[in-house]
Design an enzyme around this catalytic site. Sequence first.
Site, PDB file in Angstrom:
ATOM      1  N   TYR A 171      15.033  72.707 -50.654  1.00  0.00           N
ATOM      2  CA  TYR A 171      14.815  73.045 -49.244  1.00  0.00           C
ATOM      3  C   TYR A 171      16.158  73.133 -48.511  1.00  0.00           C
ATOM      4  CZ  TYR A 171      13.745  72.643 -44.309  1.00  0.00           C
ATOM      5  OH  TYR A 171      13.723  72.868 -42.955  1.00  0.00           O
ATOM      6  N   ARG A 218      19.425  61.669 -39.764  1.00  0.00           N
ATOM      7  CA  ARG A 218      19.632  61.244 -38.373  1.00  0.00           C
ATOM      8  C   ARG A 218      18.424  61.538 -37.497  1.00  0.00           C
ATOM      9  NH1 ARG A 218      23.431  65.186 -35.554  1.00  0.00           N
ATOM     10  NH2 ARG A 218      21.450  66.279 -35.594  1.00  0.00           N
ATOM     11  N   ARG A 228       6.881  66.939 -37.674  1.00  0.00           N
ATOM     12  CA  ARG A 228       7.592  67.547 -38.813  1.00  0.00           C
ATOM     13  C   ARG A 228       8.066  66.440 -39.743  1.00  0.00           C
ATOM     14  NH1 ARG A 228      10.564  70.664 -34.540  1.00  0.00           N
ATOM     15  NH2 ARG A 228      12.187  69.104 -34.793  1.00  0.00           N
ATOM     16  N   PHE A 288      37.490  75.059 -39.371  1.00  0.00           N
ATOM     17  CA  PHE A 288      36.083  75.443 -39.264  1.00  0.00           C
ATOM     18  C   PHE A 288      35.216  74.654 -40.257  1.00  0.00           C
ATOM     19  CE2 PHE A 288      32.575  78.064 -40.826  1.00  0.00           C
ATOM     20  CZ  PHE A 288      31.922  78.414 -39.649  1.00  0.00           C
TER      21      PHE A 288
END
Length: 419
Positions: A171, A218, A228, A288
């Site tokens: 997933y 978290r 969910r 980044f």
Amino acid sequence: MDVLKSLGHPEEIFNLVKFKMGGCRAVMPKLDYESMSESLRTCYLYLNQTSRSFAAVIQALDGELRHAVCIFYLVLRALDTVEDDMTIPLDKKVPMLNDFHTYLYQDDWSFTESQEKDRQVLEDFPTISLEFRNLAQEYRDVISDICHRMGVGMAEFLEKKVGSMKEWDQYCHYVAGLVGIGLSQLFSASQLEDPEVGRDTELANSMGLFLQKTNIIRDYLEDTQEGRTFWPQEAWSQFAGRVEDLAQPEKLESALSCLNLLVTDALRHVPDVIAYLSRLRNQSVFNFCAIPQVMAIATLSTCYNNPMVFQGVVKIRKGQAVTLMMEATSMRAVQTIIAQYSQEILQKVSLTDPSRDKTLHILALIQEKSTPLPSSLPSRTHHLSPMYLSAAMLLAALSWQYLSTTAAQAQGTGDMQGQ
């Protein structure tokens, strides 16, 4: 408020003040919006509206890569908005997810029935798809391919729960690992990075999995309250009959055991993160990639063995986030940060925790891979007396009040885009 939270961490107050006074420009230079087309400006507007985490670092990328990553983000944000929207019936949503990549080449495709907060990226998808088609072919191919694979994966998991730990990996691959792979291919396509960065999909996948697992860990309470479930059943079923039961006060010990098991699993990806980052050569690409990763290990350290995961919102301090953003600009500094947080987790490992041996093993491996040099991040506090420290913090707090006002007037949009 941010200063008060950082009172025990003078270096964070120093960096908050520095950031307010323009230190943010070191990692987030201002963009030249004047030279952009109206549609591209609109895309950057949507980027800033829909991303608290990535808008700043995307806009700091060099050259044409910046636009490619901006459009990549917005395309995936639109796809994700379809997946998240519970008002779209499955018989409509599944084909949309599977076909979403084809909408990139349809001038006028849009979707106006979404109820999600980011629905503008679907309602004005023609602006995003126009800028997509303006990109060079090598960027378009990557974005379209990742969008296709992600849409198919999302559709698959709409109709099944995350069961085994292996399915958790799968997933997270669909929703984040593919993003890491796509970004890596964009880095290589731009020639700012070596072709090997784009070819090594295993390391790129780990970059995405580490961030996604951290967010899932978290966000336990928020997700379960909204119906969910992303914590894998194989993990939580060892400790509770239902995943929601972990939030019950009498279940705290079991809940912490489950939490620590998942944090340990997420930490498995850190050696790959270190290997990936050590390959990067372009400074803007390095910033980044590195900044979200150090934020993630700081977040995991805060979550580990922390009852607040089941009771409220767990976030790192803004002063901590700003310090990480400003420090994580070299491999040596990143290794030091990773070593510091892995050491912090190590100190919290309980003698009775069921995952103890696995946790100690992965932390030892991380420490070995990070091998920092002591000079990387000098502490500013070792030689300060408590009285001097209090005075310095009071002065910084007073300065902050003044600077917040003047900096806001002087800089306008100079604040960090959230965490």
